[in-house]
Scaffold this motif. Structure first.
Motif, PDB file in Angstrom:
ATOM      1  N   PHE A   1       0.809  -1.147   0.009  1.00  0.00           N
ATOM      2  CA  PHE A   1      -0.053  -0.042  -0.046  1.00  0.00           C
ATOM      3  C   PHE A   1       0.722   1.087   0.021  1.00  0.00           C
ATOM      4  CE2 PHE A   1      -2.021   3.350   2.268  1.00  0.00           C
ATOM      5  CZ  PHE A   1      -3.221   3.648   1.478  1.00  0.00           C
ATOM      6  N   MET A   2       1.894   1.424   0.933  1.00  0.00           N
ATOM      7  CA  MET A   2       2.686   2.479   0.988  1.00  0.00           C
ATOM      8  C   MET A   2       3.461   2.682  -0.354  1.00  0.00           C
ATOM      9  SD  MET A   2       1.996   4.086   3.664  1.00  0.00           S
ATOM     10  CE  MET A   2       3.507   5.595   3.453  1.00  0.00           C
ATOM     11  N   ALA A   3       3.969   1.420  -0.930  1.00  0.00           N
ATOM     12  CA  ALA A   3       4.767   1.665  -2.202  1.00  0.00           C
ATOM     13  C   ALA A   3       3.955   2.322  -3.136  1.00  0.00           C
ATOM     14  CB  ALA A   3       5.180   0.328  -2.579  1.00  0.00           C
ATOM     15  N   GLU A   4       2.497   1.748  -3.185  1.00  0.00           N
ATOM     16  CA  GLU A   4       1.582   2.300  -4.305  1.00  0.00           C
ATOM     17  C   GLU A   4       1.632   3.818  -4.020  1.00  0.00           C
ATOM     18  OE1 GLU A   4      -2.928   1.735  -5.365  1.00  0.00           O
ATOM     19  OE2 GLU A   4      -1.932  -0.159  -4.954  1.00  0.00           O
ATOM     20  N   GLN A   5       1.178   4.214  -2.915  1.00  0.00           N
ATOM     21  CA  GLN A   5       0.973   5.598  -2.288  1.00  0.00           C
ATOM     22  C   GLN A   5       2.135   6.513  -2.703  1.00  0.00           C
ATOM     23  OE1 GLN A   5      -1.800   7.091  -0.872  1.00  0.00           O
ATOM     24  NE2 GLN A   5      -2.804   4.938  -1.437  1.00  0.00           N
ATOM     25  N   GLN A   6       3.387   5.775  -2.790  1.00  0.00           N
ATOM     26  CA  GLN A   6       4.431   6.554  -3.025  1.00  0.00           C
ATOM     27  C   GLN A   6       4.954   6.736  -4.598  1.00  0.00           C
ATOM     28  OE1 GLN A   6       6.380   8.711  -0.717  1.00  0.00           O
ATOM     29  NE2 GLN A   6       4.668   8.061   0.291  1.00  0.00           N
ATOM     30  N   GLY A   7       4.214   5.847  -5.311  1.00  0.00           N
ATOM     31  CA  GLY A   7       4.485   5.655  -6.820  1.00  0.00           C
ATOM     32  C   GLY A   7       5.679   4.898  -6.692  1.00  0.00           C
ATOM     33  N   VAL A   8       6.317   3.970  -6.349  1.00  0.00           N
ATOM     34  CA  VAL A   8       7.458   3.394  -6.268  1.00  0.00           C
ATOM     35  C   VAL A   8       7.291   1.864  -6.386  1.00  0.00           C
ATOM     36  CG1 VAL A   8       8.825   5.339  -5.612  1.00  0.00           C
ATOM     37  CG2 VAL A   8       8.012   3.472  -3.951  1.00  0.00           C
ATOM     38  N   SER A   9       8.230   0.917  -6.794  1.00  0.00           N
ATOM     39  CA  SER A   9       7.999  -0.428  -6.561  1.00  0.00           C
ATOM     40  C   SER A   9       8.048  -0.648  -5.149  1.00  0.00           C
ATOM     41  CB  SER A   9       9.028  -1.136  -7.442  1.00  0.00           C
ATOM     42  OG  SER A   9      10.243  -0.754  -6.895  1.00  0.00           O
ATOM     43  N   ILE A  10       7.602  -2.037  -5.147  1.00  0.00           N
ATOM     44  CA  ILE A  10       7.852  -2.666  -3.514  1.00  0.00           C
ATOM     45  C   ILE A  10       9.435  -2.637  -3.079  1.00  0.00           C
ATOM     46  CG2 ILE A  10       7.479  -4.717  -2.073  1.00  0.00           C
ATOM     47  CD1 ILE A  10       5.006  -5.094  -3.474  1.00  0.00           C
ATOM     48  N   ASN A  11      10.247  -3.070  -4.085  1.00  0.00           N
ATOM     49  CA  ASN A  11      11.514  -3.111  -3.794  1.00  0.00           C
ATOM     50  C   ASN A  11      12.235  -1.810  -3.500  1.00  0.00           C
ATOM     51  OD1 ASN A  11      14.108  -4.782  -4.160  1.00  0.00           O
ATOM     52  ND2 ASN A  11      14.579  -3.491  -5.677  1.00  0.00           N
TER      53      ASN A  11
END
Length: 130
Positions: free
Chosen positions: A29-39
């Motif tokens: 969720f946070m990665a999506e919110q930040q617009g970056v990959s999970i990695n």
């Protein structure tokens, strides 16, 4: 000269971790919110937390064998280099809630705090009741 995939792979390592499902969902969720990959998000989070742990350890070692007086003397030395301002700006004033019913104990506590500021004559408090 372009870096080959093999050379690039040699500069990184793979780390496999097991996390609870709920934590994985939060990371996604946070990665999506930040617009970056999970990695990318995990790399950021690991780096940030490691830096905080390292900084905490650095300061723990820094004060390890110092007394309170040593630390205050260092603080006073640093503050002695700050340019003196005769008049505090409005934005730089400590605002205290107005209370006409301050107990005598509370008034004494405030006076003690203000009285302790005499250690450095360049430090002043500008308290405005609002």
């Amino acid at each position: 000269m372009a870096v080959s995939k093999l050379e690039s792979a040699e500069k990184t390592s793979v780390l496999t971790i097991r996390v609870p499902h709920e934590l994985k969902e939060r990371i996604e969720f946070m990665a999506e919110q930040q617009g970056v990959s999970i990695n990318q998000f995990a790399l950021y989070a690991f780096t940030k937390q490691l830096s905080e742990i390292e900084n905490s350890e650095y300061y723990r070692q820094f004060i390890k064998n110092k007394t309170r007086q040593d630390l205050l003397a260092g603080f006073d030395k640093a503050m002695g280099k700050v340019k003196f301002r005769a008049q505090n700006e409005d934005w730089d004033a400590l605002k205290v809630a107005d209370s006409t019913s301050d107990s005598p104990e509370e008034q004494q506590r405030i006076q003690k705090v203000l009285g302790d500021s005499k250690r450095n004559p360049n430090v002043t408090f500008n308290i405005k009741r609002t």
